[in-house]
Every structure is written in structure tokens, then in C-alpha cells.
Write an enzyme that holds these catalytic residues in place. Structure first.
Site, PDB file in Angstrom:
ATOM      1  N   ASP A  38      40.329  34.345  45.788  1.00 53.60           N
ATOM      2  CA  ASP A  38      39.111  34.985  46.296  1.00 53.60           C
ATOM      3  C   ASP A  38      39.412  36.383  46.833  1.00 53.60           C
ATOM      4  O   ASP A  38      40.529  36.661  47.280  1.00 53.60           O
ATOM      5  CB  ASP A  38      38.535  34.096  47.422  1.00 53.60           C
ATOM      6  CG  ASP A  38      37.104  34.462  47.755  1.00 53.60           C
ATOM      7  OD1 ASP A  38      36.475  35.239  46.995  1.00 53.60           O
ATOM      8  OD2 ASP A  38      36.604  33.979  48.787  1.00 53.60           O
ATOM      9  N   ASN A  40      38.397  39.437  45.161  1.00 51.18           N
ATOM     10  CA  ASN A  40      38.474  40.523  44.155  1.00 51.18           C
ATOM     11  C   ASN A  40      37.409  41.587  44.416  1.00 51.18           C
ATOM     12  O   ASN A  40      37.667  42.783  44.308  1.00 51.18           O
ATOM     13  CB  ASN A  40      38.256  39.966  42.747  1.00 51.18           C
ATOM     14  CG  ASN A  40      39.338  38.999  42.337  1.00 51.18           C
ATOM     15  OD1 ASN A  40      40.352  38.877  43.008  1.00 51.18           O
ATOM     16  ND2 ASN A  40      39.124  38.305  41.238  1.00 51.18           N
ATOM     17  N   HIS A  55      38.537  42.128  39.625  1.00 50.65           N
ATOM     18  CA  HIS A  55      38.863  40.978  38.760  1.00 50.65           C
ATOM     19  C   HIS A  55      40.020  41.343  37.819  1.00 50.65           C
ATOM     20  O   HIS A  55      40.888  40.525  37.534  1.00 50.65           O
ATOM     21  CB  HIS A  55      37.643  40.550  37.945  1.00 50.65           C
ATOM     22  CG  HIS A  55      36.507  40.063  38.795  1.00 50.65           C
ATOM     23  ND1 HIS A  55      36.689  39.195  39.843  1.00 50.65           N
ATOM     24  CD2 HIS A  55      35.159  40.328  38.764  1.00 50.65           C
ATOM     25  CE1 HIS A  55      35.518  38.930  40.416  1.00 50.65           C
ATOM     26  NE2 HIS A  55      34.584  39.614  39.783  1.00 50.65           N
ATOM     27  N   GLU A  85      29.090  27.640  39.930  1.00 57.62           N
ATOM     28  CA  GLU A  85      28.121  28.451  40.688  1.00 57.62           C
ATOM     29  C   GLU A  85      28.236  29.944  40.337  1.00 57.62           C
ATOM     30  O   GLU A  85      27.344  30.725  40.654  1.00 57.62           O
ATOM     31  CB  GLU A  85      28.341  28.278  42.200  1.00 57.62           C
ATOM     32  CG  GLU A  85      27.868  26.918  42.742  1.00 57.62           C
ATOM     33  CD  GLU A  85      28.750  25.753  42.312  1.00 57.62           C
ATOM     34  OE1 GLU A  85      29.986  25.922  42.231  1.00 57.62           O
ATOM     35  OE2 GLU A  85      28.202  24.665  42.023  1.00 57.62           O
ATOM     36  N   TRP A  87      27.813  31.437  37.693  1.00 55.56           N
ATOM     37  CA  TRP A  87      26.795  31.915  36.740  1.00 55.56           C
ATOM     38  C   TRP A  87      25.689  32.679  37.456  1.00 55.56           C
ATOM     39  O   TRP A  87      24.917  33.390  36.823  1.00 55.56           O
ATOM     40  CB  TRP A  87      26.181  30.747  35.952  1.00 55.56           C
ATOM     41  CG  TRP A  87      27.172  30.014  35.109  1.00 55.56           C
ATOM     42  CD1 TRP A  87      27.728  28.788  35.385  1.00 55.56           C
ATOM     43  CD2 TRP A  87      27.748  30.434  33.868  1.00 55.56           C
ATOM     44  NE1 TRP A  87      28.607  28.436  34.389  1.00 55.56           N
ATOM     45  CE2 TRP A  87      28.632  29.421  33.447  1.00 55.56           C
ATOM     46  CE3 TRP A  87      27.599  31.572  33.069  1.00 55.56           C
ATOM     47  CZ2 TRP A  87      29.371  29.512  32.269  1.00 55.56           C
ATOM     48  CZ3 TRP A  87      28.338  31.666  31.897  1.00 55.56           C
ATOM     49  CH2 TRP A  87      29.212  30.640  31.509  1.00 55.56           C
ATOM     50  N   LEU A 149      55.966  24.793  33.382  1.00 55.21           N
ATOM     51  CA  LEU A 149      54.757  24.789  34.213  1.00 55.21           C
ATOM     52  C   LEU A 149      53.487  24.517  33.399  1.00 55.21           C
ATOM     53  O   LEU A 149      53.312  25.083  32.317  1.00 55.21           O
ATOM     54  CB  LEU A 149      54.612  26.178  34.869  1.00 55.21           C
ATOM     55  CG  LEU A 149      53.332  26.404  35.679  1.00 55.21           C
ATOM     56  CD1 LEU A 149      53.451  25.753  37.051  1.00 55.21           C
ATOM     57  CD2 LEU A 149      53.029  27.890  35.838  1.00 55.21           C
ATOM     58  N   ARG A 206      43.888  29.300  49.589  1.00 57.92           N
ATOM     59  CA  ARG A 206      42.703  30.139  49.377  1.00 57.92           C
ATOM     60  C   ARG A 206      42.979  31.511  49.995  1.00 57.92           C
ATOM     61  O   ARG A 206      43.392  31.610  51.150  1.00 57.92           O
ATOM     62  CB  ARG A 206      41.448  29.549  50.010  1.00 57.92           C
ATOM     63  CG  ARG A 206      40.248  30.470  49.751  1.00 57.92           C
ATOM     64  CD  ARG A 206      38.920  29.887  50.146  1.00 57.92           C
ATOM     65  NE  ARG A 206      37.860  30.744  49.614  1.00 57.92           N
ATOM     66  CZ  ARG A 206      36.682  30.330  49.217  1.00 57.92           C
ATOM     67  NH1 ARG A 206      36.382  29.060  49.274  1.00 57.92           N
ATOM     68  NH2 ARG A 206      35.779  31.180  48.766  1.00 57.92           N
ATOM     69  N   SER A 214      34.536  25.441  48.528  1.00 54.85           N
ATOM     70  CA  SER A 214      33.699  25.948  47.438  1.00 54.85           C
ATOM     71  C   SER A 214      33.699  25.062  46.188  1.00 54.85           C
ATOM     72  O   SER A 214      33.894  25.554  45.074  1.00 54.85           O
ATOM     73  CB  SER A 214      34.111  27.378  47.068  1.00 54.85           C
ATOM     74  OG  SER A 214      33.968  28.224  48.171  1.00 54.85           O
TER      75      SER A 214
HETATM   76  C1  FPP Z   1      36.378  35.392  43.542  1.00 60.36           C
HETATM   77  O1  FPP Z   1      36.404  36.675  44.114  1.00 60.36           O
HETATM   78  C2  FPP Z   1      37.024  35.465  42.234  1.00 60.36           C
HETATM   79  C3  FPP Z   1      36.464  35.052  41.080  1.00 60.36           C
HETATM   80  C4  FPP Z   1      35.143  34.429  40.990  1.00 60.36           C
HETATM   81  C5  FPP Z   1      37.160  35.219  39.814  1.00 60.36           C
HETATM   82  C6  FPP Z   1      38.614  34.998  39.867  1.00 60.36           C
HETATM   83  C7  FPP Z   1      39.216  35.486  38.631  1.00 60.36           C
HETATM   84  C8  FPP Z   1      40.405  36.136  38.569  1.00 60.36           C
HETATM   85  C9  FPP Z   1      41.274  36.357  39.730  1.00 60.36           C
HETATM   86  C10 FPP Z   1      40.938  36.579  37.287  1.00 60.36           C
HETATM   87  C11 FPP Z   1      41.188  35.372  36.431  1.00 60.36           C
HETATM   88  C12 FPP Z   1      42.125  35.642  35.400  1.00 60.36           C
HETATM   89  C13 FPP Z   1      42.240  34.885  34.313  1.00 60.36           C
HETATM   90  C14 FPP Z   1      43.412  35.065  33.483  1.00 60.36           C
HETATM   91  C15 FPP Z   1      41.239  33.882  33.906  1.00 60.36           C
HETATM   92  P1  FPP Z   1      35.023  37.347  44.469  1.00 60.36           P
HETATM   93  O2  FPP Z   1      34.577  38.113  43.275  1.00 60.36           O
HETATM   94  O3  FPP Z   1      34.055  36.325  44.949  1.00 60.36           O
HETATM   95  O4  FPP Z   1      35.455  38.316  45.624  1.00 60.36           O
HETATM   96  P2  FPP Z   1      34.577  38.701  46.909  1.00 60.36           P
HETATM   97  O5  FPP Z   1      34.362  37.419  47.680  1.00 60.36           O
HETATM   98  O6  FPP Z   1      35.455  39.668  47.634  1.00 60.36           O
HETATM   99  O7  FPP Z   1      33.304  39.298  46.409  1.00 60.36           O
END
Ligand code: FPP
Length: 265
Positions: A38, A40, A55, A85, A87, A149, A206, A214
């Protein structure tokens, strides 16, 4: 005790990554690590970048953490890449997130094959775009005989949906007399989940400071050790993973029982 931990923590900071890897390998390593990646969006916002930049950076972290988990001989690493969720997010963000597995596997599948990593997936593939499905399917097939792994992507995954699906299948099997009510227990129920082929997570991480689950692996984390950090996922490093594993190694896991030495008292 608190002072001792502080001293120990500051001494850890002077160790190199390899020293610290060697150190954690001396104690039991969690068999299954599950991560809610979480933060990004906040990472991108702090840099005045679009959320998708966060991301993208998060995907680079996935590679580093996968390689370290493999090196530590972790059996399974489950990454929450897209929830049932998610989506609800704007279409362009959903499209970007759905393209990430293809981009990741397009770049790193040869490395995953070389490193003996086995790709797998949990989640419902009904809404996943065909291109994404094909990329994941190809990776699953091409790594199917790998024995290192298990890199398990949770994609369009939700714990409640998984449990409801399991209940439906169980009901059907009871109705068709393939299963007797008396035989339904924890072990039997687990076999109806998407994770039937995986051990339960020992350690759930997390990032980003949020203290919630979540809808992630609700059944499977019943006895997982939880580790939360304020670090945003794109800033998460190998050292943070080692820190989480070290914290896990200091925990006393009793699974509702007591330690065997105490039972003698
Ligand atoms: C939540 O952060 C993150 C996600 C919903 C997506 C996670 C995906 C990746 C880390 C990349 C995945 C990589 C592959 C190879 C599939 P958020 O967007 O909710 O962050 P925020 O809470 O700061 O807005």
C-alpha cells in the site's frame, strides 16, 4: 528491554544486506509471507506525479522483494496486486494496474525462470483482461516445474468472495453427497479455498501506515504474525523485508496454546 532493542536496532543499521541476510538465515524463516503493498498513490502525490507513477515504482519493488524472498528460501510470497474492491478506481488507473502483470512478466519472466521461481495466482479471472490473463497463464506454464519461491499474485482477489465461493462449492458437494456435514472442519474448508495448494501465511506485512486487513486472506491469516510499517510500498527495500522477518523471529507463536515449558509448571 526497550533500551536493549533500541541498541540492537542501531547496531543492525551498520550491517550490510548480506550480513543481515546471513543473520536472519540462522533462525526460522517464515514459510509464507503475504504483503499488502500500500501507499503507491501517496508516494506519487508527494512527488507531484500521477498515481500510476507510484504503481510503476511499486512494480520495481516487487522484483527486488521477490528475489530476496527467494534467496531466503521463503516457500510462498503472496502479493496483493489488485483487490475485488479496486475496480472502484478511475478507469485509467484500473487499466494501468491490469497492465502491470504483463509489463512485469514481459520484463522479468526470464529472470524468474533462471531463479527457479514458480508463478501462481489467486483471484477471480472473470473480469481480468485477456492480455493480462494470457501473460499470467504463460508465466504459470513456463515456471510450472520450478521448485523455488512460489510467487503468488492476488489479482481481482477478495477474502469474502473466496469464502462465499468455497461455501457454495461445499454446499453443492453436500447436496450431491460427495461430502458429509460431519466431515467439514478447518482442514476440509481450506481445501475449497483458492489457496488450497499453499501454506497459510506466517507473516503478513502491510506498508503505508494503514492498520487494516482490507479483505485479504481472511481465513488464512487467522494465526499469521502481523507487521505494519509507515514506509510506502515504492520506498520498501530489502532491508525493510529483513526487518519484518527479524520482528517475526522475535515473536512467540502459540496458536492459542501455551509453550511446552510452561505446560510442565
Ligand atoms: C495500493 O496503493 C496498491 C495497489 C492497489 C496496487 C499494488 C500494485 C503494485 C505495487 C504493483 C504490482 C505489480 C505487479 C507485478 C502486479 P494505493 O494506490 O491504494 O496507494 P494510496 O493508498 O497511497 O493511494
Amino acid at each position: 528491554m526497550l533500551n536493549k532493542i533500541k541498541l540492537w536496532k542501531s547496531s543492525q543499521k551498520t550491517l550490510t544486506l548480506n550480513d543481515r541476510v546471513e543473520q536472519v538465515q540462522k533462525l526460522p524463516i517464515p514459510n509464507h509471507i503475504a504483503i499488502i503493498m500500500d501507499g503507491n498513490g501517496r508516494w506519487a502525490k508527494k512527488r507531484a506525479l500521477p498515481r500510476i507513477a507510484g504503481h510503476h515504482e511499486g512494480m520495481r519493488v516487487v522484483r527486488k522483494i521477490t528475489m530476496l524472498a527467494n534467496k531466503l528460501n521463503v516457500d510462498t510470497l503472496t502479493l496483493y496486486a489488485f483487490s475485488t474492491e479496486n475496480w472502484k478506481r478511475p478507469k485509467h488507473e484500473v487499466d494501468y494496474l491490469m497492465g502491470l502483470p504483463e509489463e512485469f512478466l514481459g520484463n522479468f519472466l526470464p529472470e524468474l525462470i533462471d531463479e527457479n521461481v514458480k508463478v501462481c495466482m489467486i483471484g477471480n479471472d472473470n473480469r481480468i483482461p485477456d492480455r493480462t490473463k494470457r501473460a499470467v497463464e504463460k508465466a504459470i506454464v513456463e515456471t510450472s516445474s520450478n521448485t523455488g519461491l512460489k510467487l503468488n499474485f492476488a489479482l481481482n482477489y477478495g477474502g469474502r468472495a473466496e469464502i462465499i465461493e468455497a461455501v457454495k462449492k461445499i454446499s453443492n458437494d453436500v447436496k450431491n453427497e460427495k461430502l458429509q456435514l460431519v466431515d467439514i472442519d478447518d482442514e476440509c474448508f481450506s481445501k475449497y479455498l483458492m489457496t488450497h495448494h499453499l501454506p497459510d501465511p506466517d507473516l503478513l506485512i502491510r506498508t503505508s501506515g494503514e492498520l487494516r486487513i482490507s479483505n485479504f486472506m481472511l481465513w488464512q491469516i487467522a494465526y499469521s504474525e502481523l507487521w505494519f510499517t509507515d514506509v510506502l510500498w515504492p520506498d520498501f527495500t530489502e532491508m525493510h523485508l529483513l526487518e519484518a522477518v527479524e520482528a517475526y523471529q522475535r515473536r512467540s507463536r502459540r496458536f492459542g496454546g501455551i509453550h511446552s515449558e510452561e505446560s510442565k509448571k
